[in-house]
Design an enzyme around this catalytic site. Structure first.
Site: not given
Length: 433
Positions: A53, A196
């Protein structure tokens, strides 16, 4: 060998630009093959790709030489993936070589380069990146050493310092923000989009506050059901999300989608159905899962990963002593890796020397066997064999001595002396015999 790290992260590039360079796990094998194909023309046999991310980083290793020769093809390849000009990408990237690349990798693995100082997730993500590179056949001995040493350093940092003892993760930060908006989290309905590791962490933190209901929406219903069952939550299809959005007070999303899955129109319809009761939304995905225009709605409180990072910085200020300890451990690891890297540079020479010695040995043994076959005296043959090997080994050194001029001769002599006139340890047993 030369090691190069090229990347962009939360400190060098804005969220939307980082989103352009995100790779899902499914994309990485093909990406690595494409990257290595581009780099092999510059001579680089090894490559690994880390995409999270907060960062996208390339690690490449080449034969001894100028590692910067890899930079241009790597930049061009990455820029093409993100659909931007190489020059624009360079404005937001960092380039590190050899010791710098090792130091950066060790800091990343140890959580010192994370948006949340000391967070442990990045270590698992790095290990996954190594597995992907290994499966793709792009992980050679140099990058293997780099990453294995990264994991070892990270383990020592965790066990020897308090770098992670006060860490506030993105998941915990999400719950803290929700608690500021809602009077009692036990009265709200929470939706998690994705299944996830990050969503699992957020769900764990929210579950500890016992919200009224929880639901998991995922593209693969079976996987969503598996996660939902852990928390007594409901599993819903991602396709049903627009119709169900109005039911939830808090929405946390983190998927690998390349496009937003929660649009402005869907949120506007949900707010209308909720009679404009506020919605708390957290978008932990890169690229974004929730259209950024949603933040403009007056009844929506939307937070991104960059927003959450500011919430956790105060905890980092309390760990400066631990950071200094961690940096010392990392520096020791860098020195060790640099020494190993320097030794690797001599491997081709060592291999050539061994090959040359084997050739000399083979020639002398073949000559000795011919003499023995002719009935020559064994002692004489052994003497000739030893003299032949000795002459071959000394020939190069003696030639250098004879060929050197006066200014070089002393230095050459010292080198030859170190190589050939070293004293060997005495064997006490010989004296006794």
């Amino acid at each position: 060998m030369s090691v190069l790290a090229l990347g962009l992260n939360h400190t060098t590039a804005p969220l939307d630009l980082r989103g352009r360079f995100a790779f899902s796990l499914e994309q990485i094998p093909q990406a690595l093959h494409g990257l290595r194909g581009r780099l092999q023309r510059a001579g680089a046999p090894e490559a690994a790709l880390l995409s999270t991310c907060n960062r996208t980083e390339l690690y490449v290793a080449d034969q001894p030489g100028d590692g910067r020769a890899l930079l241009q093809p790597a930049i061009e390849w990455l820029a093409a993936h993100g659909g931007v000009a190489p020059g624009q990408l360079m404005d937001h990237t960092y380039v590190l070589e050899d010791r710098g690349a090792a130091r950066h990798a060790f800091r990343v693995a140890s959580g010192l380069d994370s948006m949340v100082l000391g967070e442990p997730q990045i270590l698992g993500q790095m290990k996954q990146a190594v597995r992907e590179a290994d499966a793709a056949g792009t992980l050679g001995s140099t990058l293997h050493q780099l990453f294995q040493r990264s994991f070892s350093v990270a383990k020592e940092v965790r066990s020897s310092t308090e770098i992670g003892s006060h860490s506030i993760s993105m998941a915990a930060a999400s719950v803290r923000l929700a608690a500021q908006l809602f009077e009692d989290l036990a009265d709200i309905n929470v939706l998690f989009v994705g299944a996830g590791e990050m969503i699992e962490l957020v769900a764990t933190h929210f579950a500890a506050r016992t919200p009224k209901t929880m639901a998991v929406a995922n593209r693969t219903l079976e996987r969503g059901e598996k996660l939902a069952s852990r928390f007594g939550a409901q599993a819903i299809r991602l396709a049903d999300l627009p119709q169900r959005l109005q039911e939830f007070d808090a929405v946390v999303s983190c998927t690998a989608s390349s496009l937003p899955i929660i649009g402005l129109g869907a949120v506007e319809r949900a707010l209308k159905a909720r009679k404009h009761r506020p919605m708390f939304m957290v978008d932990l995905a890169v690229p974004r899962d929730i259209e950024p225009e949603v933040a403009r709605l007056s009844d929506v409180y939307l937070y991104t990963v960059d927003d959450l990072s500011q919430l956790v910085q105060s905890a980092g200020e309390k760990r400066q002593a631990a950071v200094q300890q961690a940096e010392a451990i990392i520096e020791s690891g860098v020195q060790s890796f640099a020494h190993w890297l320097d030794q690797r540079a001599t491997v081709p020479l060592i291999q050539a020397l061994r090959a040359q010695a084997d050739d000399w040995r083979a020639v002398e043994i073949a000559r000795a066997r011919k003499l023995l076959a002719k009935g020559e005296d064994v002692d004489a043959v052994l003497d000739a064999l030893s003299r032949g090997l000795t002459q071959k080994m000394l020939h190069g050194a003696l030639a250098e001595l004879h060929a050197s001029d006066a200014s070089q001769r002393e230095q050459v002599a010292q080198t030859v002396s170190r190589l050939f006139l070293r004293t060997t340890p005495r064997d006490p047993g010989r004296d006794e015999r």
